[in-house]
Design a protein around this motif. Structure first.
Motif, PDB file in Angstrom:
ATOM      1  N   ARG A 120     -20.140-104.794  86.533  1.00 29.08           N
ATOM      2  CA  ARG A 120     -21.370-104.105  86.919  1.00 29.08           C
ATOM      3  C   ARG A 120     -21.095-102.642  87.277  1.00 29.08           C
ATOM      4  N   SER A 121     -20.016-102.351  87.964  1.00 27.45           N
ATOM      5  CA  SER A 121     -19.725-100.961  88.329  1.00 27.45           C
ATOM      6  C   SER A 121     -19.433-100.112  87.096  1.00 27.45           C
ATOM      7  N   GLN A 122     -18.734-100.681  86.115  1.00 31.65           N
ATOM      8  CA  GLN A 122     -18.482 -99.952  84.876  1.00 31.65           C
ATOM      9  C   GLN A 122     -19.791 -99.706  84.118  1.00 31.65           C
ATOM     10  N   TRP A 123     -20.670-100.708  84.125  1.00 34.94           N
ATOM     11  CA  TRP A 123     -21.972-100.561  83.465  1.00 34.94           C
ATOM     12  C   TRP A 123     -22.784 -99.452  84.125  1.00 34.94           C
ATOM     13  N   LEU A 124     -22.770 -99.403  85.463  1.00 32.13           N
ATOM     14  CA  LEU A 124     -23.530 -98.367  86.166  1.00 32.13           C
ATOM     15  C   LEU A 124     -23.010 -96.969  85.842  1.00 32.13           C
ATOM     16  N   ALA A 125     -21.696 -96.834  85.718  1.00 37.86           N
ATOM     17  CA  ALA A 125     -21.133 -95.528  85.369  1.00 37.86           C
ATOM     18  C   ALA A 125     -21.581 -95.104  83.978  1.00 37.86           C
ATOM     19  N   ALA A 126     -21.550 -96.045  83.017  1.00 34.38           N
ATOM     20  CA  ALA A 126     -21.999 -95.740  81.655  1.00 34.38           C
ATOM     21  C   ALA A 126     -23.497 -95.458  81.622  1.00 34.38           C
ATOM     22  N   ARG A 127     -24.248 -96.220  82.438  1.00 34.58           N
ATOM     23  CA  ARG A 127     -25.699 -96.029  82.459  1.00 34.58           C
ATOM     24  C   ARG A 127     -26.064 -94.667  83.023  1.00 34.58           C
ATOM     25  N   ARG A 128     -25.351 -94.191  84.006  1.00 34.63           N
ATOM     26  CA  ARG A 128     -25.627 -92.858  84.565  1.00 34.63           C
ATOM     27  C   ARG A 128     -25.379 -91.756  83.540  1.00 34.63           C
ATOM     28  N   GLN A 129     -24.359 -91.918  82.729  1.00 33.16           N
ATOM     29  CA  GLN A 129     -24.091 -90.934  81.686  1.00 33.16           C
ATOM     30  C   GLN A 129     -25.238 -90.910  80.670  1.00 33.16           C
TER      31      GLN A 129
END
Length: 242
Positions: A13-22
């Motif tokens: 989930r944390s990796q997904w959030l980082a990608a989603r912010r980009q």
């Protein structure tokens, strides 16, 4: 159940959030660019409409001014339906499925949204009834309206569509034109768009662009059918969108 194989990377989930912010940064930039493009569209110069175009509707002959229905702005969809056809273009019909919902609101914002086709008025009434549409739909039969606004391109000689040479097989093509009516009754052509420029009218595509598999098309609108023919009915759309 979907039979598509999942080929996407699976992360925490944390990796997904980082990608989603980009991606969010790209989306914000696109939104601002779209706003600027809409402003540039509205800033285009206008052309006064001098031709006395005549149309046919349920109550007989109308002028272009009468298509405004008392409003100052007119959005006119050039619907592919020519003399002798039994049904309209599936791609145009796909777009038209979105019109009635928009008209619930546009009519209260000084905008009329109508369709115009080259076929005589009587020839598309049974298809209109079959589709269940309520938006105003008029005939331009007998006038040069479709040629003048770039959707009737003929079959011979130099042809142009969407502001460039056209070598396709269709002689009638889709488009959208915008008009403004001044207080003194003068009418101005303000904008026209064609082909992929019409995507903006299709809210279904906006939903699909958010869905996991997107539009999932082999070709533009290749999956589209008349909305009463989706259950087990083969066929292909023949609207031209390049």
């Amino acid at each position: 159940m979907s039979t598509h194989e999942n080929r996407h990377e699976v992360v925490s989930r944390s990796q997904w959030l980082a990608a989603r912010r980009q991606l969010w940064l790209h989306e914000k930039a696109f939104t601002h660019h779209r706003d600027a493009l809409a402003a540039a569209r509205r800033a285009l110069p206008w052309v006064k409409v001098e031709q006395p175009y005549r149309f046919q509707g349920p109550a007989g002959e109308l002028s272009l001014t009468q298509l405004f229905a008392g409003r100052s702005q007119l959005l006119l969809y050039h619907f592919m339906f020519v003399e002798g056809w039994d049904e309209g273009c599936p791609g145009c019909s796909f777009l038209a499925d979105h019109f009635d919902g928009a008209n619930l609101h546009l009519a209260h914002h000084d905008v009329s949204l109508v369709a115009v086709s080259r076929a005589p008025y009587a020839e598309f009434q049974s298809f209109r009834q079959r589709m269940g549409w309520q938006f105003p739909w008029y005939s331009s039969a007998g006038s040069g309206f479709n040629e003048d606004f770039g959707v009737s391109v003929g079959s011979e000689g130099p042809r142009q569509y969407n502001y460039e040479p056209y070598a396709g097989s269709e002689s009638e093509l889709p488009g959208l034109s915008a008009f403004y009516r001044d207080d003194d009754g003068s009418v101005y052509h303000t904008y026209s768009t064609y082909a992929r420029g019409l995507d903006i009218l299709v809210n279904t595509y906006n939903f699909l662009d958010i869905a996991p598999l997107g539009r999932n098309e082999a070709g533009t609108m290749d999956w589209v059918r008349h909305h009463d023919r989706y259950e087990g009915q083969p066929g292909t759309a023949h609207c031209c969108h390049d």
